[in-house]
Motif scaffolding. Structure first.
Motif, PDB file in Angstrom:
ATOM      1  N   THR A 160       0.829  -1.205   0.000  1.00 36.60           N
ATOM      2  CA  THR A 160       0.000   0.000   0.000  1.00 36.60           C
ATOM      3  C   THR A 160       0.865   1.257   0.000  1.00 36.60           C
ATOM      4  O   THR A 160       1.830   1.353   0.748  1.00 36.60           O
ATOM      5  N   CYS A 161       0.492   2.201  -0.866  1.00 35.48           N
ATOM      6  CA  CYS A 161       1.256   3.451  -0.987  1.00 35.48           C
ATOM      7  C   CYS A 161       1.153   4.249   0.312  1.00 35.48           C
ATOM      8  O   CYS A 161       0.057   4.482   0.824  1.00 35.48           O
ATOM      9  N   THR A 162       2.308   4.661   0.813  1.00 38.26           N
ATOM     10  CA  THR A 162       2.299   5.387   2.088  1.00 38.26           C
ATOM     11  C   THR A 162       1.940   6.853   1.904  1.00 38.26           C
ATOM     12  O   THR A 162       1.528   7.525   2.831  1.00 38.26           O
ATOM     13  N   ASN A 163       2.082   7.356   0.679  1.00 36.71           N
ATOM     14  CA  ASN A 163       1.811   8.777   0.438  1.00 36.71           C
ATOM     15  C   ASN A 163       0.299   9.070   0.435  1.00 36.71           C
ATOM     16  O   ASN A 163      -0.136  10.108   0.915  1.00 36.71           O
ATOM     17  N   CYS A 164      -0.480   8.132  -0.106  1.00 37.25           N
ATOM     18  CA  CYS A 164      -1.924   8.377  -0.221  1.00 37.25           C
ATOM     19  C   CYS A 164      -2.728   7.343   0.574  1.00 37.25           C
ATOM     20  O   CYS A 164      -3.949   7.307   0.477  1.00 37.25           O
ATOM     21  N   ASN A 165      -2.048   6.506   1.300  1.00 34.63           N
ATOM     22  CA  ASN A 165      -2.690   5.435   2.060  1.00 34.63           C
ATOM     23  C   ASN A 165      -3.557   4.530   1.200  1.00 34.63           C
ATOM     24  O   ASN A 165      -4.603   4.041   1.635  1.00 34.63           O
ATOM     25  N   ALA A 186      -4.239  12.934  -8.706  1.00 35.00           N
ATOM     26  CA  ALA A 186      -3.663  11.595  -8.595  1.00 35.00           C
ATOM     27  C   ALA A 186      -2.372  11.671  -7.793  1.00 35.00           C
ATOM     28  O   ALA A 186      -1.615  12.624  -7.905  1.00 35.00           O
ATOM     29  N   CYS A 187      -2.184  10.683  -6.970  1.00 38.10           N
ATOM     30  CA  CYS A 187      -0.993  10.624  -6.123  1.00 38.10           C
ATOM     31  C   CYS A 187       0.257  10.536  -6.992  1.00 38.10           C
ATOM     32  O   CYS A 187       0.344   9.717  -7.905  1.00 38.10           O
ATOM     33  N   GLY A 188       1.222  11.412  -6.712  1.00 44.32           N
ATOM     34  CA  GLY A 188       2.425  11.463  -7.528  1.00 44.32           C
ATOM     35  C   GLY A 188       3.369  10.297  -7.283  1.00 44.32           C
ATOM     36  O   GLY A 188       4.186   9.963  -8.139  1.00 44.32           O
ATOM     37  N   VAL A 189       3.228   9.670  -6.144  1.00 48.26           N
ATOM     38  CA  VAL A 189       4.146   8.571  -5.816  1.00 48.26           C
ATOM     39  C   VAL A 189       3.730   7.279  -6.528  1.00 48.26           C
ATOM     40  O   VAL A 189       4.540   6.593  -7.136  1.00 48.26           O
ATOM     41  N   CYS A 190       2.441   6.957  -6.464  1.00 54.19           N
ATOM     42  CA  CYS A 190       1.985   5.678  -7.030  1.00 54.19           C
ATOM     43  C   CYS A 190       1.266   5.863  -8.360  1.00 54.19           C
ATOM     44  O   CYS A 190       0.820   4.901  -8.969  1.00 54.19           O
ATOM     45  N   GLY A 191       1.138   7.118  -8.786  1.00 53.38           N
ATOM     46  CA  GLY A 191       0.486   7.374 -10.067  1.00 53.38           C
ATOM     47  C   GLY A 191      -1.000   7.048 -10.046  1.00 53.38           C
ATOM     48  O   GLY A 191      -1.611   6.790 -11.085  1.00 53.38           O
ATOM     49  N   SER A 193      -2.474   4.495  -8.463  1.00 57.85           N
ATOM     50  CA  SER A 193      -2.824   3.084  -8.297  1.00 57.85           C
ATOM     51  C   SER A 193      -3.046   2.717  -6.825  1.00 57.85           C
ATOM     52  O   SER A 193      -3.689   1.723  -6.513  1.00 57.85           O
ATOM     53  N   GLY A 194      -2.463   3.526  -5.913  1.00 60.25           N
ATOM     54  CA  GLY A 194      -2.607   3.208  -4.501  1.00 60.25           C
ATOM     55  C   GLY A 194      -1.619   2.160  -4.019  1.00 60.25           C
ATOM     56  O   GLY A 194      -1.616   1.792  -2.850  1.00 60.25           O
ATOM     57  N   GLN A 195      -0.814   1.692  -4.936  1.00 66.49           N
ATOM     58  CA  GLN A 195       0.148   0.642  -4.595  1.00 66.49           C
ATOM     59  C   GLN A 195       1.567   1.096  -4.913  1.00 66.49           C
ATOM     60  O   GLN A 195       1.797   1.771  -5.913  1.00 66.49           O
TER      61      GLN A 195
HETATM   62 ZN   LIG Z   1      -0.110   6.849  -3.656  1.00 64.93          ZN
END
Ligand SMILES: [Zn+2]
Length: 373
Positions: A160-165, A186-191, A193-195
């Protein structure tokens, strides 16, 4: 109010155009300005989008009525369909009802006006061209194509992406002159996807994906036309986590040197000699299913059209097939021998050689008129 071009003008139709005429006009433009046919042509792309937007409004009776009453103002502001247009995915999903249910449609995201659906991270679409001949069009065909697509590697693991939980979105609050604005991006870390990648597999790219060649089998229904697109869901690139993109198949239909296509009908030009026209006989002609012999009646006129019912092409998603229209052309010799010249000189004033068209010998133009009415 914007100074946009009139939707009827864009499609080149009158305000009284029927639904079928609207569809036909759009279809023509969609094929003409299709990005695959006009690569790197911004003008064509703009026209393609413009036509799609016009069709989106005029094909919907409710929206059309609004547009007829209020013009573009009907869709400015909160109307949902914000003038500036549709993205390519929207346009291609619209193709579903233009080109029949075998195309587009069915995809996860439901076209327009459906409000803000949250998109799951989706892998990129891939595009390929498939060449067909008229026989493929007549029968439908299954084509196997090799596609290089990005796939998830079995030894890549995600967490699970820690930036967007894991939501795939981040909310930003900014102070503007209009007050506090909250926007989700959209979360820049996971693009989105949440992952996040936990462990990157061997030989994979930064997203843990690997290029792999795959043979994809594409079932193409009978009756397709040049320029149509089919979507094979889930056969595009895979996403690091989320759903795979689609494989977009552009149909190319090769021209046949002898059979001219006009929708479901085919046209064939048959050239016969003076002698054959006078004496009659049988002639071999080409059809999509091979050669056949047809009978020529004695005294046949140039310009006569013989209709072979059901020997055309099937309708896409329909039951009936079109016809094969054989156009008779009587070939006039360009030079004559002395003997032949004498023969015609002798026959010139013979009653049988003097034109005497009956009602049943309609002129070429009358026949064409009949054919299309
Ligand atoms: Zn994310």
């Amino acid at each position: 109010m914007s100074s946009k071009q009139d939707y009827y003008e864009i499609l080149g139709i009158s305000k009284n155009a029927t639904a079928a005429e609207i569809k036909k006009a759009y279809r023509k433009l969609a094929i003409k300005y299709h990005p695959d046919k006009n690569p790197d042509n911004a003008e064509a792309e703009a026209k393609f989008k413009q036509a799609a937007e016009a069709y989106e409004i005029l094909s919907n009776p409710e929206k059309k009525a609004k547009y007829d009453q209020f013009g573009h103002a009907a869709f400015d502001g909160s109307g949902g369909f914000g003038g500036s247009g549709m993205d390519m995915d929207d346009i291609f999903s619209q193709f579903g009802d233009i080109f029949g249910s075998a195309f587009g449609g069915g995809g996860g995201f439901g076209g327009f006006g459906g409000g803000q659906q949250r998109r799951r991270a989706k892998g990129g679409n891939l595009r390929i061209r498939v060449k067909l001949n008229l026989k493929d069009v007549a029968k439908g065909v299954e084509k196997k194509v090799k596609v290089s697509r990005k796939k998830q590697a079995s030894d890549t693991t995600y967490t699970t992406c820690t930036n967007c939980n894991g939501t795939g979105q981040v909310t930003k609050i900014t102070n503007t002159i209009l007050g506090r604005m909250q926007t989700a991006t959209a979360c820049g870390v996971c693009g989105g996807s949440g992952q996040q990648i936990e462990n990157r597999g061997k030989g994979t790219d930064a997203h843990g994906l690997k290029m792999e060649e795959e043979t994809v089998s594409i079932k193409i229904p009978a009756g397709v036309e040049d320029g149509m697109q089919m979507k094979v869901p889930g056969k595009g690139n895979e996403a690091p986590a989320g759903v795979a993109g689609d494989l977009i198949v552009l149909i190319e239909v090769e021209e046949n040197p002898n059979l001219q296509r006009d929708g479901e009908n085919l046209h064939y030009d048959l050239y016969i000699s003076f002698a054959d026209a006078a004496l009659g006989g049988s002639k071999e002609i080409e059809t999509v299913e091979g050669k056949v012999r047809i009978k020529i009646e004695p005294g046949v006129q140039s310009g006569k059209i013989l209709r072979l019912r059901g020997k055309g092409l099937p309708k896409l998603n329909g039951y009936n097939s079109g016809d094969l229209l054989v156009h008779i052309n009587v070939w006039t010799p360009k030079t004559l021998s002395k003997e032949q010249k004498n023969f015609f000189e002798k026959m010139k004033d013979d009653a049988n050689f003097i034109p005497d068209p009956q009602k049943s010998d309609k002129s070429f133009f009358e026949k064409v008129k009949d054919m299309f009415s």
